[in-house]
Design a protein around this motif. Structure first.
Motif, mmCIF file in Angstrom:
data_model
loop_
_atom_site.group_PDB
_atom_site.id
_atom_site.type_symbol
_atom_site.label_atom_id
_atom_site.label_comp_id
_atom_site.label_asym_id
_atom_site.label_seq_id
_atom_site.Cartn_x
_atom_site.Cartn_y
_atom_site.Cartn_z
ATOM 1 N N GLU A 50 0.829 -1.206 0.000
ATOM 2 C CA GLU A 50 0.000 0.000 0.000
ATOM 3 C C GLU A 50 0.862 1.254 0.000
ATOM 4 O OE1 GLU A 50 -3.717 1.735 2.571
ATOM 5 O OE2 GLU A 50 -3.432 -0.418 2.374
ATOM 6 N N SER A 51 1.947 1.221 0.762
ATOM 7 C CA SER A 51 2.840 2.372 0.840
ATOM 8 C C SER A 51 3.441 2.692 -0.526
ATOM 9 C CB SER A 51 3.942 2.078 1.857
ATOM 10 O OG SER A 51 4.928 3.056 1.797
ATOM 11 N N GLU A 52 3.839 1.652 -1.267
ATOM 12 C CA GLU A 52 4.440 1.858 -2.582
ATOM 13 C C GLU A 52 3.423 2.357 -3.597
ATOM 14 O OE1 GLU A 52 5.901 -2.067 -3.107
ATOM 15 O OE2 GLU A 52 7.937 -1.554 -2.522
ATOM 16 N N PHE A 53 2.158 2.029 -3.384
ATOM 17 C CA PHE A 53 1.134 2.424 -4.337
ATOM 18 C C PHE A 53 0.921 3.930 -4.337
ATOM 19 C CE2 PHE A 53 -3.161 3.301 -5.814
ATOM 20 C CZ PHE A 53 -3.192 2.582 -6.991
ATOM 21 N N TRP A 54 1.002 4.549 -3.145
ATOM 22 C CA TRP A 54 0.666 5.968 -3.049
ATOM 23 C C TRP A 54 1.873 6.845 -3.379
ATOM 24 C CZ3 TRP A 54 -4.120 5.958 -3.683
ATOM 25 C CH2 TRP A 54 -4.945 5.007 -3.074
ATOM 26 N N THR A 55 2.292 6.763 -4.635
ATOM 27 C CA THR A 55 3.368 7.603 -5.147
ATOM 28 C C THR A 55 2.779 8.524 -6.203
ATOM 29 O OG1 THR A 55 3.927 6.049 -6.906
ATOM 30 C CG2 THR A 55 5.062 5.762 -4.787
ATOM 31 N N TRP A 56 3.460 9.625 -6.469
ATOM 32 C CA TRP A 56 2.942 10.579 -7.455
ATOM 33 C C TRP A 56 2.873 9.947 -8.843
ATOM 34 C CZ3 TRP A 56 -0.312 14.080 -7.671
ATOM 35 C CH2 TRP A 56 -0.394 14.989 -8.740
ATOM 36 N N SER A 57 3.856 9.141 -9.190
ATOM 37 C CA SER A 57 3.840 8.543 -10.529
ATOM 38 C C SER A 57 2.608 7.649 -10.726
ATOM 39 C CB SER A 57 5.121 7.748 -10.791
ATOM 40 O OG SER A 57 5.265 6.708 -9.847
ATOM 41 N N ARG A 58 2.179 6.955 -9.674
ATOM 42 C CA ARG A 58 0.995 6.100 -9.781
ATOM 43 C C ARG A 58 -0.314 6.886 -9.690
ATOM 44 N NH1 ARG A 58 1.481 0.599 -9.322
ATOM 45 N NH2 ARG A 58 3.548 -0.203 -8.806
ATOM 46 N N CYS A 59 -0.301 7.991 -8.958
ATOM 47 C CA CYS A 59 -1.545 8.717 -8.670
ATOM 48 C C CYS A 59 -1.752 9.954 -9.534
ATOM 49 C CB CYS A 59 -1.563 9.137 -7.206
ATOM 50 S SG CYS A 59 -1.482 7.755 -6.049
ATOM 51 N N LYS A 60 -0.715 10.385 -10.227
ATOM 52 C CA LYS A 60 -0.747 11.668 -10.922
ATOM 53 C C LYS A 60 -1.938 11.817 -11.862
ATOM 54 C CE LYS A 60 1.935 14.604 -14.018
ATOM 55 N NZ LYS A 60 3.216 14.818 -14.720
ATOM 56 N N GLU A 61 -2.168 10.819 -12.695
ATOM 57 C CA GLU A 61 -3.224 10.950 -13.709
ATOM 58 C C GLU A 61 -4.595 11.140 -13.065
ATOM 59 O OE1 GLU A 61 -5.014 8.529 -17.561
ATOM 60 O OE2 GLU A 61 -3.118 7.875 -16.656
ATOM 61 N N ARG A 62 -4.904 10.322 -12.072
ATOM 62 C CA ARG A 62 -6.219 10.399 -11.422
ATOM 63 C C ARG A 62 -6.372 11.714 -10.654
ATOM 64 N NH1 ARG A 62 -9.736 6.588 -8.528
ATOM 65 N NH2 ARG A 62 -9.004 4.976 -9.922
ATOM 66 N N ILE A 63 -5.356 12.082 -9.873
ATOM 67 C CA ILE A 63 -5.458 13.302 -9.066
ATOM 68 C C ILE A 63 -5.472 14.546 -9.954
ATOM 69 C CG2 ILE A 63 -4.273 14.712 -7.336
ATOM 70 C CD1 ILE A 63 -3.407 12.097 -5.968
ATOM 71 N N SER A 64 -4.702 14.528 -11.040
ATOM 72 C CA SER A 64 -4.677 15.681 -11.948
ATOM 73 C C SER A 64 -6.036 15.918 -12.589
ATOM 74 C CB SER A 64 -3.616 15.484 -13.030
ATOM 75 O OG SER A 64 -2.317 15.491 -12.454
ATOM 76 N N ALA A 65 -6.848 14.861 -12.677
ATOM 77 C CA ALA A 65 -8.190 14.995 -13.252
ATOM 78 C C ALA A 65 -9.110 15.841 -12.359
ATOM 79 C CB ALA A 65 -8.800 13.615 -13.471
ATOM 80 N N LEU A 66 -8.671 16.148 -11.129
ATOM 81 C CA LEU A 66 -9.463 17.004 -10.240
ATOM 82 C C LEU A 66 -9.371 18.474 -10.617
ATOM 83 C CD1 LEU A 66 -8.736 15.348 -6.792
ATOM 84 C CD2 LEU A 66 -10.993 15.642 -7.824
ATOM 85 N N ARG A 67 -8.416 18.829 -11.459
ATOM 86 C CA ARG A 67 -8.279 20.237 -11.854
ATOM 87 C C ARG A 67 -9.580 20.728 -12.489
ATOM 88 N NH1 ARG A 67 -3.307 23.203 -15.076
ATOM 89 N NH2 ARG A 67 -4.415 25.152 -15.471
ATOM 90 N N GLY A 68 -10.187 21.756 -11.883
ATOM 91 C CA GLY A 68 -11.433 22.313 -12.407
ATOM 92 C C GLY A 68 -12.660 21.442 -12.172
ATOM 93 N N ARG A 69 -12.529 20.403 -11.335
ATOM 94 C CA ARG A 69 -13.648 19.488 -11.058
ATOM 95 C C ARG A 69 -13.888 19.370 -9.555
ATOM 96 N NH1 ARG A 69 -12.498 14.348 -11.555
ATOM 97 N NH2 ARG A 69 -14.690 13.769 -11.419
ATOM 98 N N LEU A 70 -15.093 18.923 -9.215
ATOM 99 C CA LEU A 70 -15.465 18.604 -7.836
ATOM 100 C C LEU A 70 -15.090 19.728 -6.864
ATOM 101 C CD1 LEU A 70 -14.558 14.798 -7.715
ATOM 102 C CD2 LEU A 70 -16.777 15.846 -8.165
ATOM 103 N N GLY A 71 -15.306 20.959 -7.326
ATOM 104 C CA GLY A 71 -15.106 22.117 -6.462
ATOM 105 C C GLY A 71 -13.715 22.713 -6.481
ATOM 106 N N PHE A 72 -12.754 22.041 -7.111
ATOM 107 C CA PHE A 72 -11.410 22.608 -7.208
ATOM 108 C C PHE A 72 -11.341 23.603 -8.361
ATOM 109 C CE2 PHE A 72 -10.021 18.708 -4.885
ATOM 110 C CZ PHE A 72 -9.347 19.340 -3.853
ATOM 111 N N GLU A 73 -10.517 24.629 -8.196
ATOM 112 C CA GLU A 73 -10.342 25.616 -9.252
ATOM 113 C C GLU A 73 -9.530 25.028 -10.396
ATOM 114 O OE1 GLU A 73 -8.727 29.237 -7.716
ATOM 115 O OE2 GLU A 73 -10.324 29.472 -6.233
ATOM 116 N N ASP A 74 -9.665 25.656 -11.575
ATOM 117 C CA ASP A 74 -8.928 25.213 -12.758
ATOM 118 C C ASP A 74 -7.556 25.877 -12.758
ATOM 119 O OD1 ASP A 74 -8.092 24.223 -15.148
ATOM 120 O OD2 ASP A 74 -9.619 25.215 -16.378
ATOM 121 N N THR A 75 -6.706 25.418 -11.842
ATOM 122 C CA THR A 75 -5.347 25.945 -11.689
ATOM 123 C C THR A 75 -4.392 24.764 -11.521
ATOM 124 O OG1 THR A 75 -5.473 26.061 -9.269
ATOM 125 C CG2 THR A 75 -6.242 28.007 -10.489
ATOM 126 N N PRO A 76 -3.084 24.988 -11.656
ATOM 127 C CA PRO A 76 -2.130 23.883 -11.514
ATOM 128 C C PRO A 76 -1.874 23.446 -10.079
ATOM 129 C CG PRO A 76 -0.974 25.887 -12.130
ATOM 130 C CD PRO A 76 -2.436 26.220 -12.140
#
Length: 198
Positions: A7-33
């Motif tokens: 589980e610890s190895e899973f939560w890295t930026w390389s593994r999570c980047k695509e999914r988390i980056s999809a929050l930009r401008g969604r679900l209440g987050f602003e459309d910023t970097p």
């Protein structure tokens, strides 16, 4: 996640980047970097998380927890808030997990703010929250843009120690699993404490 990946190895930026980056401008987050919540600022360029209260990067442990929370949140579809408050016990599996939740979330909250409950309001306001009129002291904090958390604190009396409870909008299960809700609640309590620590 396969059996060979801890589980610890899973939560890295390389593994999570695509999914988390999809929050930009969604679900209440602003459309910023950057994604901002609870006075934390996550860079979508490199995954670094900056603590705006302390003026420094968060620990690796905290960063992994933040990735986990946001990874789950990113999977949601926005729904209207219900304005119906529900306790942790009424979330899926909440009754079974309640004692662990109380240890990780409610007890630290009551311990830290119990002797001076007015400071809960001060801490919440630093995080952008607001005072409510429930119990002895209560506040609402947007832990994530679409996830308000209502905290109610009862002052200590001669017979009973201070106690705390947390309520969620009943839409919370649309956004987070019960375990992710525990993690977000734990993070929110930590941020409230951090808001008052020098």
């Amino acid at each position: 996640m396969n059996g060979e990946t801890s589980e610890s190895e899973f939560w890295t930026w390389s593994r999570c980047k695509e999914r988390i980056s999809a929050l930009r401008g969604r679900l209440g987050f602003e459309d910023t970097p950057t994604l901002r919540f609870l006075k934390l600022k996550l860079s979508l360029d490199n995954g670094e998380v900056f603590d705006e209260l302390k003026g420094r990067r968060v620990s690796e442990y905290s960063k992994k927890a933040i990735y986990c929370i946001l990874y789950g949140y990113a999977d949601a579809v926005q729904v209207p808030e219900t304005s119906v408050l529900t306790s942790f016990r009424h979330l899926p599996g909440g009754r079974i997990y309640y004692s662990v939740y109380a240890q990780r979330v409610l007890n630290p909250l009551a311990r830290f703010f119990g002797e001076n409950p007015r400071r809960l309001v001060e801490a919440a306001e630093i995080l952008g929250g607001a005072k409510l009129e429930l119990g002895d002291y209560s506040v609402v904090v947007r832990a994530l843009p679409l996830v308000p958390i209502t905290i109610v604190l009862r002052s200590a009396t001669e017979e009973f120690p201070a106690s705390a409870n947390i309520y969620y909008d009943s839409s919370v299960s649309n956004y987070l699993s019960t375990e992710e809700t525990v993690m977000l609640s734990e993070l929110t309590v930590k941020r409230l404490r951090d808001a008052l620590k020098p």
